[in-house]
Design a protein around this motif. Structure first.
Motif, PDB file in Angstrom:
ATOM      1  N   SER A 228       0.819  -1.218   0.000  1.00 27.61           N
ATOM      2  CA  SER A 228       0.000   0.000   0.000  1.00 27.61           C
ATOM      3  C   SER A 228       0.851   1.264   0.000  1.00 27.61           C
ATOM      4  O   SER A 228       0.315   2.364   0.137  1.00 27.61           O
ATOM      5  CB  SER A 228      -0.948  -0.018   1.193  1.00 27.61           C
ATOM      6  N   GLY A 229       2.164   1.100  -0.106  1.00 27.93           N
ATOM      7  CA  GLY A 229       3.010   2.284  -0.317  1.00 27.93           C
ATOM      8  C   GLY A 229       3.746   2.790   0.903  1.00 27.93           C
ATOM      9  O   GLY A 229       4.367   3.854   0.844  1.00 27.93           O
ATOM     10  N   THR A 230       3.721   2.041   1.990  1.00 29.97           N
ATOM     11  CA  THR A 230       4.380   2.503   3.217  1.00 29.97           C
ATOM     12  C   THR A 230       5.832   2.903   2.933  1.00 29.97           C
ATOM     13  O   THR A 230       6.226   4.056   3.142  1.00 29.97           O
ATOM     14  CB  THR A 230       4.337   1.402   4.297  1.00 29.97           C
ATOM     15  N   THR A 231       6.624   1.968   2.453  1.00 33.19           N
ATOM     16  CA  THR A 231       8.046   2.252   2.239  1.00 33.19           C
ATOM     17  C   THR A 231       8.295   3.009   0.944  1.00 33.19           C
ATOM     18  O   THR A 231       9.075   3.967   0.911  1.00 33.19           O
ATOM     19  CB  THR A 231       8.854   0.940   2.231  1.00 33.19           C
ATOM     20  N   VAL A 232       7.624   2.593  -0.116  1.00 28.77           N
ATOM     21  CA  VAL A 232       7.954   3.208  -1.407  1.00 28.77           C
ATOM     22  C   VAL A 232       7.595   4.688  -1.420  1.00 28.77           C
ATOM     23  O   VAL A 232       8.207   5.482  -2.144  1.00 28.77           O
ATOM     24  CB  VAL A 232       7.301   2.427  -2.573  1.00 28.77           C
ATOM     25  N   SER A 233       6.634   5.083  -0.583  1.00 29.71           N
ATOM     26  CA  SER A 233       6.313   6.521  -0.525  1.00 29.71           C
ATOM     27  C   SER A 233       7.487   7.292   0.074  1.00 29.71           C
ATOM     28  O   SER A 233       7.810   8.399  -0.365  1.00 29.71           O
ATOM     29  CB  SER A 233       5.030   6.757   0.277  1.00 29.71           C
ATOM     30  N   HIS A 234       8.155   6.725   1.081  1.00 31.27           N
ATOM     31  CA  HIS A 234       9.350   7.381   1.623  1.00 31.27           C
ATOM     32  C   HIS A 234      10.445   7.452   0.557  1.00 31.27           C
ATOM     33  O   HIS A 234      11.131   8.464   0.420  1.00 31.27           O
ATOM     34  CB  HIS A 234       9.883   6.624   2.843  1.00 31.27           C
ATOM     35  N   VAL A 235      10.576   6.337  -0.188  1.00 31.03           N
ATOM     36  CA  VAL A 235      11.606   6.308  -1.237  1.00 31.03           C
ATOM     37  C   VAL A 235      11.340   7.413  -2.260  1.00 31.03           C
ATOM     38  O   VAL A 235      12.244   8.168  -2.628  1.00 31.03           O
ATOM     39  CB  VAL A 235      11.647   4.920  -1.915  1.00 31.03           C
ATOM     40  N   ALA A 236      10.086   7.514  -2.682  1.00 26.93           N
ATOM     41  CA  ALA A 236       9.760   8.536  -3.691  1.00 26.93           C
ATOM     42  C   ALA A 236       9.929   9.949  -3.141  1.00 26.93           C
ATOM     43  O   ALA A 236      10.059  10.898  -3.913  1.00 26.93           O
ATOM     44  CB  ALA A 236       8.339   8.317  -4.207  1.00 26.93           C
ATOM     45  N   ASP A 237       9.934  10.107  -1.826  1.00 22.81           N
ATOM     46  CA  ASP A 237      10.168  11.439  -1.234  1.00 22.81           C
ATOM     47  C   ASP A 237      11.609  11.913  -1.463  1.00 22.81           C
ATOM     48  O   ASP A 237      11.853  13.114  -1.524  1.00 22.81           O
ATOM     49  CB  ASP A 237       9.893  11.427   0.280  1.00 22.81           C
ATOM     50  N   PHE A 238      12.572  10.959  -1.542  1.00 26.33           N
ATOM     51  CA  PHE A 238      13.970  11.405  -1.680  1.00 26.33           C
ATOM     52  C   PHE A 238      14.648  10.940  -2.976  1.00 26.33           C
ATOM     53  O   PHE A 238      15.723  11.441  -3.327  1.00 26.33           O
ATOM     54  CB  PHE A 238      14.825  10.958  -0.479  1.00 26.33           C
TER      55      PHE A 238
END
Ligand code: SAM
Length: 211
Positions: free
Chosen positions: A71-81
């Motif tokens: 649901s994007g927990t980690t990948v959303s952090h990745v896409a932030d940086f």
């Protein structure tokens, strides 16, 4: 705190606790100060790898192929940086939340695809990605990493979380890790491996480079 943090991942205070954080809209109910949001290593294998100071090689701004986005927990952090971040997830339900997380992130590209069939997204994902992050928690984790090797630049990195119980619930995790490492060595050489037990039971973190 290790020096292995990529640009765009900071250590910030939330309710008096120093936490890893990225700059972006909250996604999973994590604490936020309105601009930065805490990255929970107990909810994220990559977050745990960073907390443990593993040599991920992440610097910020790189192109990422993320396998098992849920649901994007980690990948959303990745896409932030990071730079362009292709997020592969084959289950429709979590993918709905992933689409929601992508709304405020113009570098996050959700793909409702099966990571065992890279040919189905080869026309979308650019070749020579800098990093593959993999957290599929399914049988055949080494094979998934090998089949997606085709997207990785020669000097790129694989950041892999291996869930022992997904391979075989009846075997000792250490025996499972040995098998996964052996299979993976067909296409990768290891930079670092480390148990993530402090945050995730029966998980091994692997940093590897393509052969
Ligand atoms: N990486 C996520 C995070 O930290 O936010 C959690 C991932 S969860 C442990 C594993 C996910 O991998 C599940 O959502 C599952 O549907 C997905 N998955 C498993 N096998 C897959 C495959 N072959 N292709 C795409 N997604 C897969």
């Amino acid at each position: 705190m290790s020096d292995n943090r990529p640009a765009g991942v900071e250590r910030r205070s939330f309710d008096g606790d120093e936490r890893l954080a990225t700059h972006g809209e909250p996604v999973y109910g994590e604490p936020t100060d309105g601009e930065w949001r805490a990255w929970n290593p107990n909810r994220s294998k990559l977050g745990a790898m960073l907390e443990l100071g593993m040599d991920t090689g992440l610097e910020g701004g790189e192109t990422v192929l993320y396998l098992g986005a849920a649901s994007g927990t980690t990948v959303s952090h990745v896409a932030d940086f990071a730079g362009p971040t292709y997020a592969v997830e084959f289950a429709a339900r979590p993918a709905r939340d992933l689409l929601e997380a992508a709304k405020s992130r113009d570098r996050l590209f959700p793909l409702l695809k099966d990571a065992r069939k890279p040919e189905t997204y080869a026309h979308v994902v650019e070749s020579d990605v800098d990093v593959i992050v993999q957290d599929v928690a399914t049988r055949g984790q080494a094979r998934v990493a090998l089949e997606n090797r085709r997207f990785l630049a020669d000097d790129g990195r694989l950041l892999l979380a291996v869930k022992a119980r997904s391979e075989d619930v009846t075997r000792e995790p250490s025996a499972v890790y040995d098998d996964v490492r052996e299979e993976l060595s067909e296409g990768y050489e290891f930079v670092e491996t480390r148990g993530l037990e402090e945050y995730h039971t029966d998980h091994l973190g692997i940093v590897a480079q393509p052969l």
